[in-house]
Design a protein around this motif. Structure first.
Motif, PDB file in Angstrom:
ATOM      1  N   GLU A  39      13.238  -5.203   4.228  1.00 44.13           N
ATOM      2  CA  GLU A  39      12.069  -5.403   3.362  1.00 44.13           C
ATOM      3  C   GLU A  39      11.740  -4.132   2.575  1.00 44.13           C
ATOM      4  O   GLU A  39      11.416  -4.192   1.376  1.00 44.13           O
ATOM      5  CB  GLU A  39      10.863  -5.833   4.196  1.00 44.13           C
ATOM      6  CG  GLU A  39      10.994  -7.217   4.776  1.00 44.13           C
ATOM      7  CD  GLU A  39       9.858  -7.568   5.721  1.00 44.13           C
ATOM      8  OE1 GLU A  39       8.922  -6.748   5.893  1.00 44.13           O
ATOM      9  OE2 GLU A  39       9.912  -8.658   6.301  1.00 44.13           O
ATOM     10  N   LEU A  40      11.811  -2.989   3.235  1.00 45.74           N
ATOM     11  CA  LEU A  40      11.523  -1.725   2.559  1.00 45.74           C
ATOM     12  C   LEU A  40      12.561  -1.412   1.487  1.00 45.74           C
ATOM     13  O   LEU A  40      12.220  -0.890   0.421  1.00 45.74           O
ATOM     14  CB  LEU A  40      11.450  -0.582   3.573  1.00 45.74           C
ATOM     15  CG  LEU A  40      10.212  -0.560   4.453  1.00 45.74           C
ATOM     16  CD1 LEU A  40      10.369   0.430   5.586  1.00 45.74           C
ATOM     17  CD2 LEU A  40       8.966  -0.235   3.635  1.00 45.74           C
ATOM     18  N   THR A  41      13.806  -1.756   1.756  1.00 41.33           N
ATOM     19  CA  THR A  41      14.856  -1.549   0.764  1.00 41.33           C
ATOM     20  C   THR A  41      14.579  -2.382  -0.480  1.00 41.33           C
ATOM     21  O   THR A  41      14.683  -1.879  -1.611  1.00 41.33           O
ATOM     22  CB  THR A  41      16.238  -1.897   1.350  1.00 41.33           C
ATOM     23  OG1 THR A  41      16.494  -1.028   2.455  1.00 41.33           O
ATOM     24  CG2 THR A  41      17.341  -1.739   0.320  1.00 41.33           C
ATOM     25  N   GLU A  73       0.815  -1.211   0.000  1.00 47.58           N
ATOM     26  CA  GLU A  73       0.000   0.000   0.000  1.00 47.58           C
ATOM     27  C   GLU A  73       0.855   1.270   0.000  1.00 47.58           C
ATOM     28  O   GLU A  73       0.332   2.361  -0.170  1.00 47.58           O
ATOM     29  CB  GLU A  73      -0.911   0.010   1.231  1.00 47.58           C
ATOM     30  CG  GLU A  73      -1.900  -1.131   1.263  1.00 47.58           C
ATOM     31  CD  GLU A  73      -2.649  -1.204   2.585  1.00 47.58           C
ATOM     32  OE1 GLU A  73      -2.434  -0.349   3.454  1.00 47.58           O
ATOM     33  OE2 GLU A  73      -3.454  -2.126   2.737  1.00 47.58           O
ATOM     34  N   LEU A  74       2.151   1.113   0.216  1.00 46.19           N
ATOM     35  CA  LEU A  74       3.044   2.261   0.293  1.00 46.19           C
ATOM     36  C   LEU A  74       3.440   2.763  -1.085  1.00 46.19           C
ATOM     37  O   LEU A  74       3.617   1.974  -2.010  1.00 46.19           O
ATOM     38  CB  LEU A  74       4.338   1.888   1.029  1.00 46.19           C
ATOM     39  CG  LEU A  74       4.269   1.574   2.502  1.00 46.19           C
ATOM     40  CD1 LEU A  74       5.641   1.132   2.997  1.00 46.19           C
ATOM     41  CD2 LEU A  74       3.809   2.775   3.282  1.00 46.19           C
ATOM     42  N   THR A  75       3.588   4.052  -1.192  1.00 44.70           N
ATOM     43  CA  THR A  75       4.223   4.599  -2.384  1.00 44.70           C
ATOM     44  C   THR A  75       5.731   4.505  -2.172  1.00 44.70           C
ATOM     45  O   THR A  75       6.202   4.270  -1.044  1.00 44.70           O
ATOM     46  CB  THR A  75       3.848   6.076  -2.594  1.00 44.70           C
ATOM     47  OG1 THR A  75       4.371   6.846  -1.496  1.00 44.70           O
ATOM     48  CG2 THR A  75       2.347   6.268  -2.718  1.00 44.70           C
ATOM     49  N   TYR A  76       6.482   4.714  -3.212  1.00 43.15           N
ATOM     50  CA  TYR A  76       7.939   4.711  -3.092  1.00 43.15           C
ATOM     51  C   TYR A  76       8.375   5.766  -2.078  1.00 43.15           C
ATOM     52  O   TYR A  76       9.233   5.508  -1.226  1.00 43.15           O
ATOM     53  CB  TYR A  76       8.583   4.976  -4.453  1.00 43.15           C
ATOM     54  CG  TYR A  76      10.072   5.157  -4.353  1.00 43.15           C
ATOM     55  CD1 TYR A  76      10.914   4.056  -4.326  1.00 43.15           C
ATOM     56  CD2 TYR A  76      10.627   6.431  -4.243  1.00 43.15           C
ATOM     57  CE1 TYR A  76      12.282   4.213  -4.193  1.00 43.15           C
ATOM     58  CE2 TYR A  76      11.995   6.591  -4.109  1.00 43.15           C
ATOM     59  CZ  TYR A  76      12.814   5.482  -4.096  1.00 43.15           C
ATOM     60  OH  TYR A  76      14.163   5.648  -3.950  1.00 43.15           O
ATOM     61  N   GLU A  77       7.766   6.936  -2.167  1.00 44.29           N
ATOM     62  CA  GLU A  77       8.135   8.043  -1.291  1.00 44.29           C
ATOM     63  C   GLU A  77       7.856   7.719   0.173  1.00 44.29           C
ATOM     64  O   GLU A  77       8.643   8.061   1.056  1.00 44.29           O
ATOM     65  CB  GLU A  77       7.411   9.326  -1.708  1.00 44.29           C
ATOM     66  CG  GLU A  77       7.857   9.874  -3.050  1.00 44.29           C
ATOM     67  CD  GLU A  77       7.283   9.155  -4.267  1.00 44.29           C
ATOM     68  OE1 GLU A  77       6.390   8.273  -4.108  1.00 44.29           O
ATOM     69  OE2 GLU A  77       7.734   9.453  -5.380  1.00 44.29           O
ATOM     70  N   GLU A  78       6.715   7.070   0.443  1.00 45.35           N
ATOM     71  CA  GLU A  78       6.387   6.688   1.814  1.00 45.35           C
ATOM     72  C   GLU A  78       7.372   5.653   2.357  1.00 45.35           C
ATOM     73  O   GLU A  78       7.795   5.728   3.511  1.00 45.35           O
ATOM     74  CB  GLU A  78       4.956   6.132   1.883  1.00 45.35           C
ATOM     75  CG  GLU A  78       3.894   7.171   1.639  1.00 45.35           C
ATOM     76  CD  GLU A  78       2.520   6.574   1.415  1.00 45.35           C
ATOM     77  OE1 GLU A  78       1.532   7.283   1.718  1.00 45.35           O
ATOM     78  OE2 GLU A  78       2.404   5.419   0.962  1.00 45.35           O
ATOM     79  N   ALA A  79       7.727   4.692   1.508  1.00 44.51           N
ATOM     80  CA  ALA A  79       8.680   3.665   1.923  1.00 44.51           C
ATOM     81  C   ALA A  79      10.051   4.279   2.202  1.00 44.51           C
ATOM     82  O   ALA A  79      10.705   3.940   3.190  1.00 44.51           O
ATOM     83  CB  ALA A  79       8.788   2.578   0.850  1.00 44.51           C
ATOM     84  N   ALA A  80      10.477   5.208   1.351  1.00 43.06           N
ATOM     85  CA  ALA A  80      11.770   5.867   1.545  1.00 43.06           C
ATOM     86  C   ALA A  80      11.761   6.692   2.839  1.00 43.06           C
ATOM     87  O   ALA A  80      12.752   6.694   3.577  1.00 43.06           O
ATOM     88  CB  ALA A  80      12.102   6.745   0.346  1.00 43.06           C
ATOM     89  N   LYS A  81      10.650   7.341   3.118  1.00 41.04           N
ATOM     90  CA  LYS A  81      10.537   8.123   4.349  1.00 41.04           C
ATOM     91  C   LYS A  81      10.624   7.215   5.574  1.00 41.04           C
ATOM     92  O   LYS A  81      11.293   7.534   6.559  1.00 41.04           O
ATOM     93  CB  LYS A  81       9.224   8.915   4.368  1.00 41.04           C
ATOM     94  CG  LYS A  81       9.067   9.768   5.602  1.00 41.04           C
ATOM     95  CD  LYS A  81       7.781  10.572   5.574  1.00 41.04           C
ATOM     96  CE  LYS A  81       7.674  11.387   6.861  1.00 41.04           C
ATOM     97  NZ  LYS A  81       6.425  12.103   6.968  1.00 41.04           N
ATOM     98  N   ARG A  82       9.952   6.080   5.518  1.00 44.84           N
ATOM     99  CA  ARG A  82      10.005   5.138   6.633  1.00 44.84           C
ATOM    100  C   ARG A  82      11.432   4.614   6.816  1.00 44.84           C
ATOM    101  O   ARG A  82      11.892   4.442   7.953  1.00 44.84           O
ATOM    102  CB  ARG A  82       9.024   3.989   6.411  1.00 44.84           C
ATOM    103  CG  ARG A  82       9.054   2.941   7.505  1.00 44.84           C
ATOM    104  CD  ARG A  82       8.658   3.501   8.865  1.00 44.84           C
ATOM    105  NE  ARG A  82       8.746   2.447   9.868  1.00 44.84           N
ATOM    106  CZ  ARG A  82       9.062   2.622  11.137  1.00 44.84           C
ATOM    107  NH1 ARG A  82       9.269   3.832  11.603  1.00 44.84           N
ATOM    108  NH2 ARG A  82       9.141   1.605  11.961  1.00 44.84           N
TER     109      ARG A  82
END
Length: 64
Positions: free
Chosen positions: A41-43, A5-14
C-alpha cells in the motif's frame, strides 16, 4: 497513522523500516503478511505521489 496523512518522505521511511524488519526474518508469518500488505500500500501511495509531482512539473514547464 493514515496513509493520506503521510508525506512522501514519511511513507518512504516507513517502507525502509518494513524492509529492515522483513530482512531480519524475525516476524511471525501473520506479522510478515501484514507488513507486506502495508508495504504494498505504501509503495502504491509513493508511486502516486511521484506521479502527481511529475505531472505538476510537466505542467509548470509547459506554462513557463
Amino acid at each position: 497513522m493514515n496513509k493520506t496523512e503521510l508525506t512522501y518522505e514519511e511513507a518512504a521511511k516507513r517502507l525502509e523500516e518494513i524492509a529492515d524488519i522483513l530482512e531480519k526474518n524475525e516476524a511471525s508469518l501473520d506479522e510478515t503478511i501484514k507488513l507486506f500488505e502495508e508495504g504494498t500500500e505504501l509503495t502504491a501511495y509513493c508511486n502516486k505521489k511521484l506521479s502527481e509531482a511529475k505531472m505538476k512539473i510537466t505542467k509548470l514547464e509547459k506554462e513557463g
